[in-house]
Each structure stands twice: as structure tokens, then as C-alpha cells.
Scaffold this active site. Sequence first.
Site, PDB file in Angstrom:
ATOM      1  N   LYS A 154       0.838  -1.203   0.000  1.00  0.00           N
ATOM      2  CA  LYS A 154       0.000   0.000   0.000  1.00  0.00           C
ATOM      3  C   LYS A 154       0.878   1.259   0.000  1.00  0.00           C
ATOM      4  CE  LYS A 154      -1.916   2.394   3.248  1.00  0.00           C
ATOM      5  NZ  LYS A 154      -2.607   2.842   4.442  1.00  0.00           N
ATOM      6  N   ASP A 173      -6.461   0.651   0.300  1.00  0.00           N
ATOM      7  CA  ASP A 173      -6.598   1.000   1.719  1.00  0.00           C
ATOM      8  C   ASP A 173      -7.980   0.521   2.171  1.00  0.00           C
ATOM      9  OD1 ASP A 173      -8.434   2.771   0.711  1.00  0.00           O
ATOM     10  OD2 ASP A 173      -7.785   4.436   1.959  1.00  0.00           O
TER      11      ASP A 173
END
Length: 248
Positions: A154, A173
Site C-alpha cells: 500500500k 486502503d
Amino acid sequence: MKLAVKKTPVKKAAAKKPAAKNGAKKTAKSRRNPLAPERICALLDLLAKAYPNAECALRHSNPWELLVATVLSAQCTDARVNMVTPALFRKFPTPTDFAHAPLAEIEEQIRSTGFYHNKAKSLNGAARKLTAEFAGTVPQTMDELLTLPGVARKTANVVLGVAFGKAVGVVVDTHVLRLSMRLELTQASQPILVEKDLMKTIPQDHWIAFSHELIHHGRQICIARKPRCSDCSLEPLCYSSDKTWSTH
Ligand code: SF4
């Protein structure tokens, strides 16, 4: 003589749903392909129209600051991170400063973002590696970024996409995860698998914008507990069981 007949109310049998219509609806639903290219295209168009200037909300002035802010944003709001980073970057302006900083001093600065012991360790470790092996410069490949302590896909995707404009993967996310499931873009629930599915479905030149748009949509409209479906421009294309309002 006329006998009085007492009328007892007859309970009406529950109206049966017409079998043929029901069957037809079921068939239409099962024929619906959430990954059909025309649906994906329509979703991307609607998102782009709704959030024409969607960008990363974490304030930063260089790739290192973005990396730090993204690490701090785990389990924390971007607004809170933006309150903490100005003082943090004043105190430790470069990766070298982070590398030499005592952990307790980093912890003190980032305490309000939560999980500050782990985050301080990650930032200090990433800064050490960066200064020792990358001449103090944030690397621009996924493989290299993933060698930095505290950096997973991420964070790497945020840094590559936002700081370097490189679409190597899709940022997944909490908002992207939830919305991808609600919009039936994936059946997976693990971020790594959701990212793989999105990389197959969403054209690569949309990867960076798509995740920003979805994050904005997740914050403003498709809220976790009570999505604001009556205000949602994606509603005609959404069949989520979480919907609070529907036109179909
Ligand atoms: S219609 Fe509702 S559940 Fe579907 S994307 Fe919009 S806000 Fe989310």
C-alpha cells in the site's frame, strides 16, 4: 323464518408472487456481469466526473515525506497525520535525521497517530536503510521499496503513484477494499488479492486516479456503516446488499 347467518371474516391468502416474473428477475440478476467492460467504463466515468481533482490528502513536499506520512496513516486519519507531520519534518528534515534520531524522540512526535512504537521503529529502520543502501533517496521500484522496514504494497503504491507518477499497482486502503467489494469488483477480502483483481479489471492508466477517487467516495458517500446511497452517482450500477436506498 329467516335464519341469521353469522359471517366470519375470511383471512385472505397471502398473494403469491407471479412465478414467471420472479424467475425472470433471478435470471436477469444471475446474467449481470459486474466485471463487464462497459460497466467498468461507466464506473470510471462516473467516478472521474464526481471527483475530477481527486488527489492524495497527505501533505508532503518530497517522496520521503510522503513515505513517512503514509506509514503514519495506518489506522489513523489523514487529517490527524497532517497535524503531526509539520512539526515532525521540522525536527527531522531528512532521512539522515530520522536515521540518527533516538526512537523515543520520534515516538514523542508521532504519539497521537497511534501504534507509535511500531511506526517509530519502521521510520527509523526505513531511514537507516535508505541512507545506507540508497544514498538517502527513495527508490522508484516496487521491489526496492518493499525492502524498507514498515513499507508494504500500500505504502509503496502510494509513493510510486503520487510521488513518481508510476502505476505499478493499485493502492488498496480500507476505503478501496470496502468499495471494491460493494461494487463487486472483487470477491476477495485480503488487500493483496483485491489489488490483483483490480489490476486485472481496471485499465492501468486509471490505477492511480481510480484509488484516489474511490478513497474520496468512501470518505464522503459510501461510508462504512451507513452509505449515502441516495446521494451516490454510482447507485444505478451498484447492487450491494449494504445499500440504504435503491432505484432497482
Ligand atoms: S449505491 Fe450505496 S453502497 Fe453502492 S457505491 Fe453508492 S453509496 Fe456505496
